[in-house]
Design an enzyme around this catalytic site. Structure first.
Site, PDB file in Angstrom:
ATOM      1  N   HIS A  12      -6.225 -28.216  19.573  1.00 30.41           N
ATOM      2  CA  HIS A  12      -5.501 -28.926  20.466  1.00 30.41           C
ATOM      3  C   HIS A  12      -7.219 -27.523  20.931  1.00 30.41           C
ATOM      4  CE1 HIS A  12      -4.123 -30.557  24.466  1.00 30.41           C
ATOM      5  NE2 HIS A  12      -5.137 -29.747  24.960  1.00 30.41           N
ATOM      6  N   HIS A  14     -10.481 -27.249  24.191  1.00 32.32           N
ATOM      7  CA  HIS A  14     -11.889 -28.248  25.252  1.00 32.32           C
ATOM      8  C   HIS A  14     -12.657 -27.577  24.839  1.00 32.32           C
ATOM      9  CE1 HIS A  14      -8.220 -29.933  27.663  1.00 32.32           C
ATOM     10  NE2 HIS A  14      -7.832 -29.224  26.855  1.00 32.32           N
ATOM     11  N   LYS A  98      -5.668 -39.415  22.597  1.00 30.01           N
ATOM     12  CA  LYS A  98      -5.661 -38.510  23.373  1.00 30.01           C
ATOM     13  C   LYS A  98      -5.209 -39.112  24.877  1.00 30.01           C
ATOM     14  CE  LYS A  98      -4.130 -35.139  25.473  1.00 30.01           C
ATOM     15  NZ  LYS A  98      -4.297 -33.355  25.849  1.00 30.01           N
ATOM     16  N   HIS A 135      -0.252 -35.229  26.319  1.00 31.90           N
ATOM     17  CA  HIS A 135       0.308 -34.473  27.862  1.00 31.90           C
ATOM     18  C   HIS A 135       1.455 -35.145  27.524  1.00 31.90           C
ATOM     19  CE1 HIS A 135      -1.186 -31.943  30.986  1.00 31.90           C
ATOM     20  NE2 HIS A 135      -0.271 -32.479  30.953  1.00 31.90           N
ATOM     21  N   HIS A 173       0.511 -28.692  23.369  1.00 34.05           N
ATOM     22  CA  HIS A 173       1.082 -27.540  24.320  1.00 34.05           C
ATOM     23  C   HIS A 173       2.520 -28.303  24.937  1.00 34.05           C
ATOM     24  CE1 HIS A 173       0.292 -30.559  27.521  1.00 34.05           C
ATOM     25  NE2 HIS A 173      -1.405 -29.706  27.250  1.00 34.05           N
ATOM     26  N   ASP A 246      -5.334 -25.405  23.947  1.00 34.00           N
ATOM     27  CA  ASP A 246      -5.453 -25.496  24.675  1.00 34.00           C
ATOM     28  C   ASP A 246      -6.534 -24.523  25.550  1.00 34.00           C
ATOM     29  OD1 ASP A 246      -5.963 -27.776  26.771  1.00 34.00           O
ATOM     30  OD2 ASP A 246      -3.992 -26.537  27.426  1.00 34.00           O
TER      31      ASP A 246
END
Ligand code: NCD
Ligand code: ZN
Length: 346
Positions: A12, A14, A98, A135, A173, A246
């Site tokens: 995970h 970004h 996602k 999420h 997460h 994350d």
């Protein structure tokens, strides 16, 4: 003390785009062989064609000689068609879709209004066996921010898993006892990622001597009893729990702001932070499974074959790293981390 592990992957991450991407990707590529790259760009990555182009930009930004492999995802919207996810599956480089609840977090305006209404796409994901990454927070403003994960499980996740029993699903997460208990009790196709900050910090870290914007992420840090439950799950050896940082970089000016962005940047020291967390409960022997085995097995990808070495020797990250034209303040800026990654061959 030294610890050698099969090379880990980050399930995970970004990476952003443009100059920001070029600034941060080297940190991840230095530790991890692969990463699941989140699609919440502006505009979001909603098609296989857009994912292909983003993948090329990531590869072009890698340091020379890097063997890092970005694993792409599509951003689920109310308009995502079954054909699009079939194209994604056929591409071989899109590994998941996602789900962001509309308005939940950074760049999630295009997110889904009501997940349980997307029957055609969910049934297709189940049929083609493409994982759904979730999420797991409701956005209902009437729900307390600290309860949004728990309420998502009650209102959405429980029905989702019941209606689509063959759907491969990652609860991203996980931050609460309710989340890790749900995942542990669900079937083998339901797994969760865990971030370093949710293993190392409880919500007091948001207010230590004053407000601490660099510890603010979503889902927000929780109480100590939740941190303990998440740490027990991650270090307990179950194949359902694996590493997902994350890491979510935002410029210092966007964090230290009267409306600061959510996101903790941990890519500069990810595996070291996890080592610290596992070491804190005497579970270093469980780190390799969590970091290097369970995620690859869940995604049905080969396990990495090379290794990394961690050394128990403190080092201190700098106060900031370059981030395009700006800077980012990393996790543990100017504060020591107990473990460090040995240089290649070290
Ligand atoms: C993420 C980001 O900044 O992209 N922020 C965060 O706090 N985790 C978005 C997300 O994953 O929620
Ligand atoms: Zn994220």
């Amino acid at each position: 003390m030294r610890l050698t592990l099969r090379r880990p992957d980050d399930w995970h991450l970004h990476l952003r785009d443009g100059a920001a991407l070029a600034s941060v990707v080297r940190h991840t590529a230095w530790q991890f062989r692969r990463a699941i790259v989140m699609p919440n760009l502006k505009p979001p990555v909603t098609t296989t064609a857009a994912a292909a182009a983003y993948r090329e930009r990531i590869r072009a930004a890698l340091p020379a000689g890097s063997r890092f492999e970005p694993l792409m995802t599509l951003y689920l919207t109310d308009g995502t068609s079954p054909d699009e996810v079939k194209r994604a599956r056929a591409s071989g480089f899109v590994h998941a879709v996602k789900y962001y609840p509309a308005g939940a977090t950074t760049n999630s305006d295009a997110g889904v209004q009501d997940l349980l209404k997307l029957h055609a796409v969910l049934a297709t994901l189940e049929e083609i066996d493409l994982p759904l990454l979730v999420h797991g927070e409701v956005t209902d403003p009437a729900v307390d921010v600290f309860d949004r994960e728990k309420v998502f499980i009650e209102r959405v996740l429980a029905s989702l898993v019941r209606r689509y029993p063959r759907l491969r699903l990652v609860f991203e997460h996980a931050t609460t006892r309710e989340a890790v208990d749900f995942v542990a009790a669900a079937g083998a196709l339901v797994a969760a990622t865990v971030t370093p900050q949710h293993l190392l910090l409880n919500r007091n870290a948001l207010f230590r001597g004053g407000i601490r914007p660099h510890n603010y992420c979503l889902p927000v840090l929780k109480r100590e009893r939740h941190r303990e439950a998440v740490l027990a799950a991650a270090t307990g050896g179950s194949a359902k729990f694996f590493l997902g940082t994350d890491s979510a970089p935002h410029a210092q000016s966007a964090k230290e702001n009267d409306c600061g962005c959510a996101g903790v940047y941990s890519a500069h020291a990810a595996i070291e932070l996890y080592a610290e967390a596992f070491d804190s409960v005497g579970k270093l022997d469980a780190l390799e499974g969590f970091a290097s085995v369970h995620g690859a097995d869940f995604y049905r990808l080969p396990r990495n074959t090379d290794s990394i070495t961690l050394i128990k020797e403190p080092w201190t990250p700098p106060g900031s790293y370059p981030f395009g034209d700006e800077v980012i303040v990393p996790f543990r800026a100017n504060e020591p981390i107990a473990w460090r990654l040995a240089p290649e061959g070290g």
